[in-house]
Design an enzyme around this catalytic site. Structure first.
Site, PDB file in Angstrom:
ATOM      1  N   HIS A 101     -40.537 -52.467 -74.772  1.00 48.78           N
ATOM      2  CA  HIS A 101     -39.619 -51.410 -74.327  1.00 48.78           C
ATOM      3  C   HIS A 101     -38.506 -52.106 -73.539  1.00 48.78           C
ATOM      4  O   HIS A 101     -38.758 -53.147 -72.904  1.00 48.78           O
ATOM      5  CB  HIS A 101     -40.258 -50.457 -73.323  1.00 48.78           C
ATOM      6  CG  HIS A 101     -41.464 -49.715 -73.758  1.00 48.78           C
ATOM      7  ND1 HIS A 101     -42.728 -50.232 -73.716  1.00 48.78           N
ATOM      8  CD2 HIS A 101     -41.603 -48.439 -74.204  1.00 48.78           C
ATOM      9  CE1 HIS A 101     -43.594 -49.315 -74.127  1.00 48.78           C
ATOM     10  NE2 HIS A 101     -42.945 -48.216 -74.431  1.00 48.78           N
ATOM     11  N   ASP A 104     -39.636 -52.883 -70.077  1.00 55.46           N
ATOM     12  CA  ASP A 104     -40.601 -53.974 -69.855  1.00 55.46           C
ATOM     13  C   ASP A 104     -39.891 -55.289 -69.563  1.00 55.46           C
ATOM     14  O   ASP A 104     -40.471 -56.198 -68.980  1.00 55.46           O
ATOM     15  CB  ASP A 104     -41.459 -54.259 -71.106  1.00 55.46           C
ATOM     16  CG  ASP A 104     -42.090 -53.029 -71.677  1.00 55.46           C
ATOM     17  OD1 ASP A 104     -42.340 -52.093 -70.911  1.00 55.46           O
ATOM     18  OD2 ASP A 104     -42.336 -53.010 -72.902  1.00 55.46           O
ATOM     19  N   HIS A 271     -54.616 -42.379 -79.943  1.00 54.18           N
ATOM     20  CA  HIS A 271     -53.880 -41.119 -80.063  1.00 54.18           C
ATOM     21  C   HIS A 271     -54.526 -40.232 -81.124  1.00 54.18           C
ATOM     22  O   HIS A 271     -54.601 -39.017 -80.959  1.00 54.18           O
ATOM     23  CB  HIS A 271     -52.424 -41.377 -80.446  1.00 54.18           C
ATOM     24  CG  HIS A 271     -51.649 -42.133 -79.405  1.00 54.18           C
ATOM     25  ND1 HIS A 271     -50.303 -42.400 -79.524  1.00 54.18           N
ATOM     26  CD2 HIS A 271     -52.037 -42.675 -78.221  1.00 54.18           C
ATOM     27  CE1 HIS A 271     -49.890 -43.074 -78.461  1.00 54.18           C
ATOM     28  NE2 HIS A 271     -50.929 -43.264 -77.661  1.00 54.18           N
ATOM     29  N   ASP A 296     -50.760 -49.218 -83.697  1.00 53.30           N
ATOM     30  CA  ASP A 296     -51.032 -49.599 -82.314  1.00 53.30           C
ATOM     31  C   ASP A 296     -52.539 -49.732 -82.205  1.00 53.30           C
ATOM     32  O   ASP A 296     -53.282 -48.737 -82.158  1.00 53.30           O
ATOM     33  CB  ASP A 296     -50.462 -48.570 -81.323  1.00 53.30           C
ATOM     34  CG  ASP A 296     -49.048 -48.957 -80.885  1.00 53.30           C
ATOM     35  OD1 ASP A 296     -48.477 -49.867 -81.523  1.00 53.30           O
ATOM     36  OD2 ASP A 296     -48.532 -48.365 -79.925  1.00 53.30           O
ATOM     37  N   ASP A 307     -55.563 -41.462 -72.760  1.00 50.93           N
ATOM     38  CA  ASP A 307     -55.262 -42.664 -73.529  1.00 50.93           C
ATOM     39  C   ASP A 307     -55.714 -43.883 -72.720  1.00 50.93           C
ATOM     40  O   ASP A 307     -54.981 -44.369 -71.875  1.00 50.93           O
ATOM     41  CB  ASP A 307     -53.733 -42.678 -73.717  1.00 50.93           C
ATOM     42  CG  ASP A 307     -53.252 -43.563 -74.824  1.00 50.93           C
ATOM     43  OD1 ASP A 307     -54.080 -44.011 -75.625  1.00 50.93           O
ATOM     44  OD2 ASP A 307     -52.036 -43.792 -74.891  1.00 50.93           O
ATOM     45  N   ASP A 309     -56.538 -46.896 -73.821  1.00 53.18           N
ATOM     46  CA  ASP A 309     -56.013 -48.172 -74.333  1.00 53.18           C
ATOM     47  C   ASP A 309     -56.975 -49.348 -74.173  1.00 53.18           C
ATOM     48  O   ASP A 309     -56.583 -50.429 -73.705  1.00 53.18           O
ATOM     49  CB  ASP A 309     -54.668 -48.518 -73.645  1.00 53.18           C
ATOM     50  CG  ASP A 309     -53.532 -47.604 -74.079  1.00 53.18           C
ATOM     51  OD1 ASP A 309     -53.664 -46.933 -75.116  1.00 53.18           O
ATOM     52  OD2 ASP A 309     -52.508 -47.564 -73.372  1.00 53.18           O
TER      53      ASP A 309
HETATM   54  C1  XLS Z   1     -48.352 -44.433 -74.990  1.00 54.37           C
HETATM   55  C2  XLS Z   1     -47.848 -45.127 -76.152  1.00 54.37           C
HETATM   56  C3  XLS Z   1     -46.793 -46.180 -75.855  1.00 54.37           C
HETATM   57  C4  XLS Z   1     -46.050 -46.509 -77.101  1.00 54.37           C
HETATM   58  C5  XLS Z   1     -44.756 -47.202 -76.905  1.00 54.37           C
HETATM   59  O1  XLS Z   1     -49.335 -43.737 -75.055  1.00 54.37           O
HETATM   60  O2  XLS Z   1     -48.918 -45.661 -76.852  1.00 54.37           O
HETATM   61  O3  XLS Z   1     -47.373 -47.306 -75.283  1.00 54.37           O
HETATM   62  O4  XLS Z   1     -46.827 -47.288 -77.958  1.00 54.37           O
HETATM   63  O5  XLS Z   1     -43.858 -46.440 -76.192  1.00 54.37           O
HETATM   64 NI    NI Z   2     -48.780 -46.932 -78.450  1.00 53.59          NI
HETATM   65 NI    NI Z   3     -50.851 -44.810 -76.302  1.00 49.91          NI
END
Ligand code: XLS
Ligand code: NI
Ligand code: NI
Length: 438
Positions: A101, A104, A271, A296, A307, A309
């Site tokens: 991004h 970032d 997601h 992703d 989320d 991750d």
């Molecule tokens: C957030 C998203 C984000 C996107 C990029 O939940 O996964 O990280 O991948 O903006």
């Molecule tokens: Ni993402």
């Molecule tokens: Ni995400």
């Protein structure tokens, strides 16, 4: 700059019998699977925001991991340190791509012109590193969620001035993505949604989002961006209702607004599961619409409704993911590890363990998916399951010769139809387990 991970050497494949935690057990970059090297089949990417920016802070506690990399946060020195550390990290892991991004890369200034100048400076530096290392950009995106101006959404904001800031950020990141040779540009609609209909005009907001996407396509093509635009669906968080709920919703939106030729989807596992689907479901929906673009790669926690991750560890899921990718003929993007260490995993080594876990999980997924395909039993079961459409009345249906009258007349002569054949789910699941664990 001197090495940051000075005690960690390049991570090598040592095979499953190795007890060395800093080695790959299954990811063997040069090993051939289905006619291509693992490296080609698995275009891995590092997410700048998690790997280099996330320090483990949450709403209940401060940072646990030190991501200052010896520089003062909020400075351009820190931005450069992240580049140095990021490229060293990717090289040591053998990761070929990164995703970013705007937010970032550099600290945002109060004036967008100054932010853009900083972005130009840092991407010059990134470009130098890319030339030296051969590491490439998978995709870029604008952070349209963090700044308070986006509290009511980005392209869905009620404020036209805010909308112009969105346009400015998207334009700049498209410029940077082209400068860095990125394969894609992602729209993740993080605040494109709403909290209550008492203050929201959905139709107006969706028209505005589509309009922004159309402008992005026009501008991108004008400046020579030949890659794919992606929508990354997510059903909720941060907004209660997000417009790009899941793959099917995003595809419907793209088709409704005539954007489907320029866009594909970036499917994130966590997601999909938040939307109440399996990862494989959203991959399949994207693939059958010719829109499986990028991934992703992460995993959620089914007990938690947000989320999380996690780095991927679930080989059942990575197998089904790689099965879908292979069947779809590959990705136009890659496998971006949109994943972060758990808060108590705060050391330099932990950064590597996360990637090693996930890279091995996808390598295993690739090996097992190839076995599923070579084995052929799943494919032939599905084929046989629909064989009543191969001839006779079934063929009349699929060739569109049949009418309601002709089918009804056929049914009247049938008496009772035979039962449609067993789904045999348990037998099929047993085949999968045999492939996975033998
Ligand atoms: C957030 C998203 C984000 C996107 C990029 O939940 O996964 O990280 O991948 O903006
Ligand atoms: Ni993402
Ligand atoms: Ni995400």
């Amino acid at each position: 700059m001197s090495e940051y991970f000075n005690e960690i050497k390049k991570i090598k494949y040592e095979g499953p019998t190795s007890k060395n935690a800093l080695s790959f057990k299954f990811y063997d970059p040069e090993k051939i699977v289905l006619g291509k090297t693992m490296k080609e089949q698995l275009p891995f990417g590092m997410a700048w925001w998690h790997a280099l920016c996330n320090s483990g802070s949450d709403i209940f506690g401060a940072a646990t991991a030190d991501k200052t990399f010896g520089a003062a946060p909020g400075t351009m020195d820190h931005a450069r340190a992240k580049v140095d550390v990021g490229f060293e990290f990717m090289e040591k892991l053998g990761i070929d791509y990164f995703c970013f991004h705007d937010a970032d890369l550099v600290p945002e200034a109060s004036d967008i012109k100054e932010t853009n100048r900083r972005l130009d400076e840092i991407t010059d530096y990134i470009l130098e590193k890319m030339k030296i290392t051969g590491i490439k950009c998978m995709w870029g995106t604008a952070n349209l969620t963090n700044n308070p101006r986006y509290m009511n959404g980005a392209a869905s904001s009620n404020s036209a001035d805010v909308y112009c800031f969105v346009a400015a950020q998207v334009k700049k990141v498209l410029d940077l993505t082209v400068k860095l040779g990125g394969k894609g540009y992602v729209f993740w609609g993080g605040r494109e949604g709403y909290e209550t209909l008492l203050n929201t005009d959905i139709k107006f907001e969706q028209d505005n989002i589509a309009n922004l996407m159309r402008m992005a396509v026009e501008y991108g093509r004008k400046i020579g961006f030949t890659g794919d635009f992606y929508i990354e669906p997510k059903p909720k968080e941060p907004m209660k209702h997000q417009y790009d709920y899941d793959a099917a919703t995003a595809i419907g939106f793209l088709k409704q607004y005539g954007l489907d030729k320029d866009f594909k989807l970036n499917i994130e596992s966590n997601h999909a599961t938040l939307a109440g689907h399996s990862f494989q479901h959203d991959l399949r929906i994207s693939a059958i619409n010719g829109m499986l673009g990028s991934i992703d790669a992460n995993q959620g926690d089914l007990f938690l409704g947000w989320d999380t991750d996690h780095f991927s560890s679930n080989v059942y899921d990575t197998t089904m993911c790689m099965y879908e990718i292979i069947k779809a003929g590959g990705l136009t993007g890659g496998l971006n590890f949109d994943a972060k260490n758990r808060r108590p995993s705060y050391t330099k080594e932990d950064m590597f363990y996360g990637f090693i876990l996930a890279m091995d999980a996808f390598a295993l997924g690739l090996i097992k998916a190839a076995k599923m395909i070579e084995d052929g039993r799943i494919d032939s079961f599905i084929q046989e399951r629909y064989q009543s459409y191969g001839s006779g009345i079934g063929a009349e249906i699929t060739s569109k010769k049949a009418t309601l009258e002709s089918l009804s007349a056929y049914a009247e002569n049938l008496g009772a139809p035979a039962l449609p054949g067993s789904g045999s789910q348990e037998m099929l699941e047993s085949i999968i387990n045999t492939i996975l664990f033998s």
